[in-house]
Design a protein around this motif. Structure first.
Motif, PDB file in Angstrom:
ATOM      1  N   ASN A   2       0.838  -1.204   0.000  1.00 43.21           N
ATOM      2  CA  ASN A   2       0.000   0.000   0.000  1.00 43.21           C
ATOM      3  C   ASN A   2       0.874   1.254   0.000  1.00 43.21           C
ATOM      4  O   ASN A   2       2.094   1.187   0.135  1.00 43.21           O
ATOM      5  CB  ASN A   2      -1.006  -0.014   1.164  1.00 43.21           C
ATOM      6  CG  ASN A   2      -0.324   0.142   2.515  1.00 43.21           C
ATOM      7  OD1 ASN A   2       0.653   0.884   2.645  1.00 43.21           O
ATOM      8  ND2 ASN A   2      -0.844  -0.549   3.515  1.00 43.21           N
ATOM      9  N   GLU A   3       0.224   2.397  -0.138  1.00 37.60           N
ATOM     10  CA  GLU A   3       0.964   3.645  -0.348  1.00 37.60           C
ATOM     11  C   GLU A   3       1.879   3.986   0.824  1.00 37.60           C
ATOM     12  O   GLU A   3       3.017   4.415   0.647  1.00 37.60           O
ATOM     13  CB  GLU A   3      -0.058   4.769  -0.544  1.00 37.60           C
ATOM     14  CG  GLU A   3       0.370   5.795  -1.576  1.00 37.60           C
ATOM     15  CD  GLU A   3      -0.760   6.760  -1.853  1.00 37.60           C
ATOM     16  OE1 GLU A   3      -0.675   7.890  -1.370  1.00 37.60           O
ATOM     17  OE2 GLU A   3      -1.744   6.346  -2.508  1.00 37.60           O
ATOM     18  N   LYS A   4       1.343   3.748   2.034  1.00 37.75           N
ATOM     19  CA  LYS A   4       2.106   4.078   3.239  1.00 37.75           C
ATOM     20  C   LYS A   4       3.370   3.215   3.322  1.00 37.75           C
ATOM     21  O   LYS A   4       4.467   3.711   3.603  1.00 37.75           O
ATOM     22  CB  LYS A   4       1.207   3.838   4.466  1.00 37.75           C
ATOM     23  CG  LYS A   4       1.612   4.668   5.666  1.00 37.75           C
ATOM     24  CD  LYS A   4       0.657   4.427   6.838  1.00 37.75           C
ATOM     25  CE  LYS A   4       1.458   4.219   8.094  1.00 37.75           C
ATOM     26  NZ  LYS A   4       0.827   3.327   9.055  1.00 37.75           N
ATOM     27  N   LYS A   7       5.938   4.151   0.702  1.00 38.53           N
ATOM     28  CA  LYS A   7       6.682   5.365   1.046  1.00 38.53           C
ATOM     29  C   LYS A   7       7.798   5.009   2.034  1.00 38.53           C
ATOM     30  O   LYS A   7       8.954   5.416   1.882  1.00 38.53           O
ATOM     31  CB  LYS A   7       5.726   6.387   1.663  1.00 38.53           C
ATOM     32  CG  LYS A   7       6.377   7.718   2.004  1.00 38.53           C
ATOM     33  CD  LYS A   7       5.313   8.783   2.333  1.00 38.53           C
ATOM     34  CE  LYS A   7       5.962  10.059   2.874  1.00 38.53           C
ATOM     35  NZ  LYS A   7       6.410   9.917   4.272  1.00 38.53           N
ATOM     36  N   LEU A   8       7.421   4.221   3.043  1.00 37.70           N
ATOM     37  CA  LEU A   8       8.385   3.786   4.048  1.00 37.70           C
ATOM     38  C   LEU A   8       9.530   3.015   3.389  1.00 37.70           C
ATOM     39  O   LEU A   8      10.720   3.259   3.655  1.00 37.70           O
ATOM     40  CB  LEU A   8       7.656   2.890   5.055  1.00 37.70           C
ATOM     41  CG  LEU A   8       8.386   2.516   6.338  1.00 37.70           C
ATOM     42  CD1 LEU A   8       8.697   3.762   7.145  1.00 37.70           C
ATOM     43  CD2 LEU A   8       7.525   1.556   7.167  1.00 37.70           C
TER      44      LEU A   8
END
Lengths: 391, 206, 56
Positions: A2-4, A7-8
């Motif tokens: 997922n996006e989160k 990003k991490l």
């Protein structure tokens, strides 16, 4: 992913890659793995964690959400013992199999290769491993042409492949769910250690250096292309991440300077340079103290290694290798076992002050983190890394 | 400078020459104990060079091998001669740990220095340490450990020795051991290398 | 495998190189690439398994 998580993952990967190339990321990257210190925080004993891979993976799954590291060193076990048991391997004793179910694994050092085996090994090492070495180190494979021997080989190679697939899938899952970036892909060794660790034993190879040094040199030379190949093939096609190279007898004070320069270093250098020529960096896992050899190590091509500081003088390592090679370390493993969270935090601050400088530094524990390391100290280290780690 | 040719051969790590010299001196009728003394003299020089950083583990291991071979030649001649014994020391690697290299180096140096070493081997159960300390009345017990995970076993072994009311000193040895560990397990001394261990023995038996 | 079995020292990464196998067979009727691909992949797996016990 997922996006989160994506990003991490992106942030972590960028920190690691930037530091490996001696650059300065937004924060000092921190590297750590789940060692067998995790066992006491699960409902399992050592035997269960070693033998039951689902339990071992679950132990990692449970802690990962709270484990904020940029570079992840992997789960609590290096091997899956059933693969060794299938062969009746003499090399290790495992928890619950030869050792108490609550102890960790141990290596049984013997001269599995005899002095008189040198010529056969040098002439055709892969053949020698298959026909002389394997039957010698494996009680189930003592007679390779019996049903017992043949089935042992089949069982063990199936286990090898099963475990590799399972671990591959687990890493994939950790990456997708938690944005985990792995520390390395593939492994290799210094040819002298290949010869000294599992084949001639430490005593054997140290005596060989006096009794038959020319055989040691010839064997190391033969091993070089194998160790280059082993690193690349174990890594699949990956050349982004370094390959792991646990280094042993090159640390001070095993060898005298003449022996180090003539018998340890040339073949290790050849492996590192050979890998670098193919774009693969070496994770120079310098267990013990390598201070006297820093000048020689500095002769390697820029950025071709990441140097792991265990008992090496960290300031000297920074002075001699810094800027040209990424350094990793700053947390003595003994402090994680015997220290307090406050002491650990102070050490993190001190190490970042002394070593992080203009980048090219990763905070991590030098050497192997043992099973008695305290979880609160490890968590304090990760916390402090974020607290003091912004550039 | 060593004037003794046998001691000098040990110091030079000339393994074949050492064996030749030992046999020559036996044939000449020299006392086996005098020969051992020459060997010890050479080995103690090797130990000194290790301490000062001129020798490395590879030299120490080689020296140990030469000593072992020389002692194999001498052993049959030594059976009846007990003199020169400085006292008993019990040595072993603690329970749960099967590493013997560090222990073997210490044992070799202690034997070379004239102590009677009771070597219990590796992965030594607590009771075995206690029993050996009791039987031998050794003033010193040495415990070797490589794995930090085995420090509980070390602590328990030392507790058990103390509980028996034995008046023996305990030294722990290992690469990762420091003052913190010594205090935690309740030992009297610690050493990170064989020569420090030897110094402690000298102090206790003086 | 027969008396035709050749003596050779396998290169790193191989146990029985495809090249040797082809020399023994003297060519195959079908598409060599199809057979070769998996032969080499599995041969390398065998090599890695053998050297695993040394590198461990």
């Amino acid at each position: 992913m997922n996006e989160k998580v994506a990003k991490l993952y992106g942030e972590r990967l960028n920190r690691y890659m930037t530091a490996l190339d001696c650059g300065k990321p937004d924060k000092v990257p921190v590297s750590f793995g789940i060692g067998d210190w995790i066992v006491k925080h699960t409902d399992n004993n050592f035997q269960e964690i070693f033998y039951d891979w689902e339990k071992s993976i679950k132990a990692v799954d449970d802690i990962l959400p709270d484990f904020d590291v940029d570079v992840f060193g992997g789960g609590p076990t290096l091997w899956w013992p059933p693969m060794w048991d299938a062969m009746g391997s003499k090399l290790y004793k495992f928890p619950g199999m030869g050792l108490d179910e609550n102890s960790t694994f141990q290596f049984v050092e013997e001269e599995y290769m005899k002095a008189e085996d040198y010529d056969a090994f040098i002439a055709n090492p892969t053949e020698w491993i298959a026909t002389t070495y394997l039957p010698r180190i494996s009680t189930e494979f003592e007679n390779p042409s019996s049903l017992r021997g043949i089935s042992a080989l089949i069982r063990s190679s199936v286990a090898f492949s099963e475990y590799n697939n399972y671990m591959g899938a687990s890493w994939g899952k950790w990456t997708v769910e938690h944005g985990v970036v792995g520390q390395f892909t593939g492994m290799t060794k210094a040819p002298f250690d290949t010869l000294g660790d599992a084949l001639r034993s430490m005593k054997g190879i140290l005596l060989d250096l006096r009794r038959r040094p020319e055989k040691v040199a010839a064997a190391c030379e033969v091993i070089v292309p194998h160790n280059i190949n082993y690193a690349l093939s174990g890594a699949g096609a990956d050349t982004r991440f370094p390959c792991f190279a646990p280094l042993h007898r090159g640390s001070y004070p095993f060898l005298n300077p003449y022996q180090w320069e003539n018998y340890y270093w040339p073949s290790l250098k050849a492996v590192i340079e050979g890998l670098w020529a193919k774009g693969k960096r070496t994770y120079f896992y310098a267990e013990g103290d390598w201070t006297p050899y820093l000048e020689k190590i500095a002769e390697l091509p820029d950025k071709s290694i990441v140097f792991d500081i265990d008992l090496t003088d960290a300031k000297k390592a920074k002075e001699i290798l810094g800027g040209r090679f990424c350094l990793i370390g700053g947390m003595p493993t003994t402090l994680l076992t015997y220290g307090t969270p406050e002491q650990v935090k102070e050490q993190v601050k001190r190490s970042i002050d002394e070593l992080a400088g203009d980048g090219g530094f990763i905070l991590g524990a030098g050497g192997v983190v043992m099973g008695d390391a305290k979880k609160e100290n490890i968590m304090a280290m990760l916390e402090a890394a974020r607290e003091y780690g912004s550039y | 400078m060593l004037t003794d040719t046998l001691a000098k051969a040990i110091l030079d790590l000339e393994e074949e020459q050492v064996i030749v010299l030992v046999k020559e001196r036996l044939a000449k009728g020299d006392s086996p104990l005098d020969i051992v003394e020459s060997l010890q003299k050479g080995m103690s020089e090797v130990g000194k060079l290790f301490e000062t950083g001129e020798f490395f583990l590879s030299e120490l291991v080689m020296c140990g091998e030469i000593m072992k071979d020389a002692m194999d030649v001498l052993e049959p001649h030594l059976i009846d001669s007990h003199s020169g014994n400085k006292g008993n020391i019990v040595v072993g690697t603690v329970k749960g740990d099967i590493h013997d290299l560090g222990k073997n180096i210490v044992v070799m140096l202690l034997k070379g220095a004239g102590y009677n070493v009771i070597d219990l081997g590796v992965d030594v159960p607590i009771e075995k340490f206690v029993e050996a300390a009791k039987e031998s009345k050794a003033p010193l017990v040495g415990m070797s450990v490589l794995l930090t995970g085995c420090q509980e076993a070390m602590k328990q072994t030392i507790d058990a020795i103390r509980a028996e009311g034995l008046n023996t000193k305990v030294i722990i040895g290992g690469n990762y051991i420091d003052e913190l560990v010594r205090e935690y397990v309740g030992a009297d001394y610690f050493a990170n290398n064989a020569s420090d261990g030897l110094k402690v023995a000298k102090q206790i038996f003086s | 495998m027969s008396e035709k079995e050749k003596k050779f020292v396998p290169e790193p990464g191989t146990c029985t190189p495809w090249k040797v196998k082809m020399e023994e067979l003297g060519g195959i009727p079908g598409n060599e690439e199809i057979v070769k691909k998996d032969w080499e992949r599995l041969d390398e797996a065998a090599y890695n398994f053998l050297w695993f016990w040394v590198h461990r």
